[in-house]
Design a protein around this motif. Structure first.
Motif, mmCIF file in Angstrom:
data_model
loop_
_atom_site.group_PDB
_atom_site.id
_atom_site.type_symbol
_atom_site.label_atom_id
_atom_site.label_comp_id
_atom_site.label_asym_id
_atom_site.label_seq_id
_atom_site.Cartn_x
_atom_site.Cartn_y
_atom_site.Cartn_z
ATOM 1 N N TYR A 124 7.598 17.389 6.111
ATOM 2 C CA TYR A 124 6.844 16.352 6.807
ATOM 3 C C TYR A 124 6.175 16.875 8.074
ATOM 4 O O TYR A 124 5.069 16.458 8.403
ATOM 5 C CB TYR A 124 7.696 15.111 7.077
ATOM 6 C CG TYR A 124 8.704 15.254 8.183
ATOM 7 C CD1 TYR A 124 8.354 14.965 9.494
ATOM 8 C CD2 TYR A 124 10.001 15.662 7.928
ATOM 9 C CE1 TYR A 124 9.274 15.095 10.522
ATOM 10 C CE2 TYR A 124 10.928 15.784 8.936
ATOM 11 C CZ TYR A 124 10.560 15.505 10.235
ATOM 12 O OH TYR A 124 11.468 15.629 11.243
ATOM 13 N N SER A 125 6.799 17.808 8.790
ATOM 14 C CA SER A 125 6.171 18.316 10.010
ATOM 15 C C SER A 125 4.966 19.190 9.669
ATOM 16 O O SER A 125 3.949 19.157 10.370
ATOM 17 C CB SER A 125 7.173 19.058 10.890
ATOM 18 O OG SER A 125 7.721 20.154 10.205
ATOM 19 N N PHE A 126 5.056 19.960 8.584
ATOM 20 C CA PHE A 126 3.923 20.760 8.121
ATOM 21 C C PHE A 126 2.768 19.837 7.722
ATOM 22 O O PHE A 126 1.618 20.045 8.126
ATOM 23 C CB PHE A 126 4.349 21.638 6.936
ATOM 24 C CG PHE A 126 3.215 22.374 6.286
ATOM 25 C CD1 PHE A 126 2.640 23.472 6.887
ATOM 26 C CD2 PHE A 126 2.722 21.951 5.056
ATOM 27 C CE1 PHE A 126 1.590 24.154 6.286
ATOM 28 C CE2 PHE A 126 1.677 22.615 4.443
ATOM 29 C CZ PHE A 126 1.110 23.729 5.061
ATOM 30 N N ILE A 127 3.071 18.812 6.940
ATOM 31 C CA ILE A 127 2.050 17.854 6.497
ATOM 32 C C ILE A 127 1.424 17.156 7.695
ATOM 33 O O ILE A 127 0.204 17.008 7.772
ATOM 34 C CB ILE A 127 2.662 16.864 5.484
ATOM 35 C CG1 ILE A 127 2.875 17.588 4.150
ATOM 36 C CG2 ILE A 127 1.799 15.611 5.312
ATOM 37 C CD1 ILE A 127 3.689 16.840 3.134
ATOM 38 N N ARG A 166 0.833 -1.203 0.000
ATOM 39 C CA ARG A 166 0.000 0.000 0.000
ATOM 40 C C ARG A 166 0.868 1.254 0.000
ATOM 41 O O ARG A 166 0.491 2.263 -0.576
ATOM 42 C CB ARG A 166 -0.962 0.008 1.194
ATOM 43 C CG ARG A 166 -2.208 -0.814 0.917
ATOM 44 C CD ARG A 166 -3.270 -0.521 1.938
ATOM 45 N NE ARG A 166 -4.526 -1.084 1.473
ATOM 46 C CZ ARG A 166 -5.710 -0.723 1.915
ATOM 47 N NH1 ARG A 166 -5.801 0.187 2.854
ATOM 48 N NH2 ARG A 166 -6.789 -1.284 1.440
ATOM 49 N N ARG A 167 2.011 1.198 0.653
ATOM 50 C CA ARG A 167 2.926 2.352 0.635
ATOM 51 C C ARG A 167 3.357 2.645 -0.795
ATOM 52 O O ARG A 167 3.327 3.784 -1.249
ATOM 53 C CB ARG A 167 4.140 2.068 1.510
ATOM 54 C CG ARG A 167 5.348 2.994 1.310
ATOM 55 C CD ARG A 167 5.167 4.408 1.852
ATOM 56 N NE ARG A 167 4.876 4.403 3.251
ATOM 57 C CZ ARG A 167 5.764 4.310 4.237
ATOM 58 N NH1 ARG A 167 7.043 4.232 3.950
ATOM 59 N NH2 ARG A 167 5.377 4.312 5.491
ATOM 60 N N GLN A 168 3.767 1.620 -1.520
ATOM 61 C CA GLN A 168 4.169 1.818 -2.911
ATOM 62 C C GLN A 168 2.994 2.319 -3.749
ATOM 63 O O GLN A 168 3.167 3.145 -4.649
ATOM 64 C CB GLN A 168 4.727 0.517 -3.486
ATOM 65 C CG GLN A 168 6.046 0.108 -2.868
ATOM 66 C CD GLN A 168 6.436 -1.319 -3.220
ATOM 67 O OE1 GLN A 168 5.586 -2.198 -3.356
ATOM 68 N NE2 GLN A 168 7.741 -1.546 -3.358
ATOM 69 N N ALA A 169 1.799 1.821 -3.436
ATOM 70 C CA ALA A 169 0.607 2.288 -4.142
ATOM 71 C C ALA A 169 0.385 3.775 -3.878
ATOM 72 O O ALA A 169 0.089 4.542 -4.804
ATOM 73 C CB ALA A 169 -0.614 1.478 -3.714
ATOM 74 N N THR A 178 4.381 21.383 -5.044
ATOM 75 C CA THR A 178 3.469 20.463 -5.728
ATOM 76 C C THR A 178 3.442 19.091 -5.054
ATOM 77 O O THR A 178 2.382 18.497 -4.903
ATOM 78 C CB THR A 178 3.860 20.327 -7.211
ATOM 79 O OG1 THR A 178 3.916 21.631 -7.782
ATOM 80 C CG2 THR A 178 2.858 19.498 -7.978
ATOM 81 N N VAL A 179 4.589 18.627 -4.628
ATOM 82 C CA VAL A 179 4.645 17.326 -3.938
ATOM 83 C C VAL A 179 3.832 17.393 -2.650
ATOM 84 O O VAL A 179 2.993 16.522 -2.384
ATOM 85 C CB VAL A 179 6.109 16.927 -3.639
ATOM 86 C CG1 VAL A 179 6.172 15.732 -2.700
ATOM 87 C CG2 VAL A 179 6.859 16.636 -4.919
ATOM 88 N N ASP A 180 4.038 18.419 -1.853
ATOM 89 C CA ASP A 180 3.322 18.548 -0.579
ATOM 90 C C ASP A 180 1.821 18.673 -0.799
ATOM 91 O O ASP A 180 1.026 18.045 -0.099
ATOM 92 C CB ASP A 180 3.832 19.761 0.198
ATOM 93 C CG ASP A 180 5.284 19.645 0.589
ATOM 94 O OD1 ASP A 180 5.861 18.545 0.469
ATOM 95 O OD2 ASP A 180 5.860 20.667 1.011
ATOM 96 N N ASP A 206 5.720 9.773 6.081
ATOM 97 C CA ASP A 206 6.845 8.991 5.564
ATOM 98 C C ASP A 206 7.083 9.255 4.071
ATOM 99 O O ASP A 206 8.232 9.329 3.630
ATOM 100 C CB ASP A 206 6.631 7.500 5.810
ATOM 101 C CG ASP A 206 6.827 7.129 7.278
ATOM 102 O OD1 ASP A 206 7.389 7.949 8.050
ATOM 103 O OD2 ASP A 206 6.421 6.012 7.664
ATOM 104 N N ILE A 207 6.018 9.402 3.317
ATOM 105 C CA ILE A 207 6.162 9.715 1.891
ATOM 106 C C ILE A 207 6.758 11.115 1.718
ATOM 107 O O ILE A 207 7.607 11.329 0.858
ATOM 108 C CB ILE A 207 4.812 9.548 1.156
ATOM 109 C CG1 ILE A 207 4.464 8.052 1.090
ATOM 110 C CG2 ILE A 207 4.856 10.168 -0.237
ATOM 111 C CD1 ILE A 207 3.054 7.755 0.629
#
Length: 143
Positions: free
Chosen positions: A119-122, A3-6, A78-80, A108-109
């Motif tokens: 990651y902390s913002f997300i 599921r992580r890869q998905a 864009t990633v975030d 983690d992603i």
């Protein structure tokens, strides 16, 4: 395929959607996962996350914009933005996935694909969305 890869593939698909305005077709998705041999369940999971996120993108974007105070959605990396979109879809529409799992996966992603501070913002934005959702459910139960 896990599921992580998905979820990582979903991120890549939403990233592409953000630039082109089009969801990749089935053949393009199958081409990108052909070496990973996903199960039917994983393919359904990917389909649901992509089509669900895009199908509810206006609502999801509004929730992210309100929750991430002082940040305009289009100014986010864009990633975030797309990690937040997919995870918000999961939080709102996938009752079969615990909120903590969704948030941990998104963090983690972000650690893998984004900047050191993202990651902390997300985590903060998704934690707030999750808390708001739980408060709404509790209020609905009382009524």
């Amino acid at each position: 395929m896990t599921r992580r890869q998905a979820r990582e593939l979903v991120l890549q698909t939403l990233f592409q959607f953000d630039f082109t305005g089009k969801i990749p077709g089935r053949s393009e998705l199958e081409e990108s996962i052909k070496d990973r041999v996903p199960s039917k369940e994983i393919i359904a999971f990917i389909d649901d996350l992509v089509t669900g996120t895009v199908g509810h993108i206006e609502e999801i974007d509004e929730i992210i914009a309100v929750t991430s105070q002082h940040w305009q959605l289009q100014r986010l990396a864009t990633v975030d933005r797309n990690i937040l979109r997919a995870a918000t879809y999961e939080l709102l529409y996938r009752d079969d996935i615990p909120a903590a799992v969704t948030i941990n996966e998104a963090v983690d992603i972000a650690k893998k694909f984004s900047t050191v501070d993202s990651y902390s913002f997300i985590n903060g934005v998704l934690d707030k969305i999750s808390g708001d959702r739980q408060n709404k459910r509790n209020a609905d139960k009382k009524n």
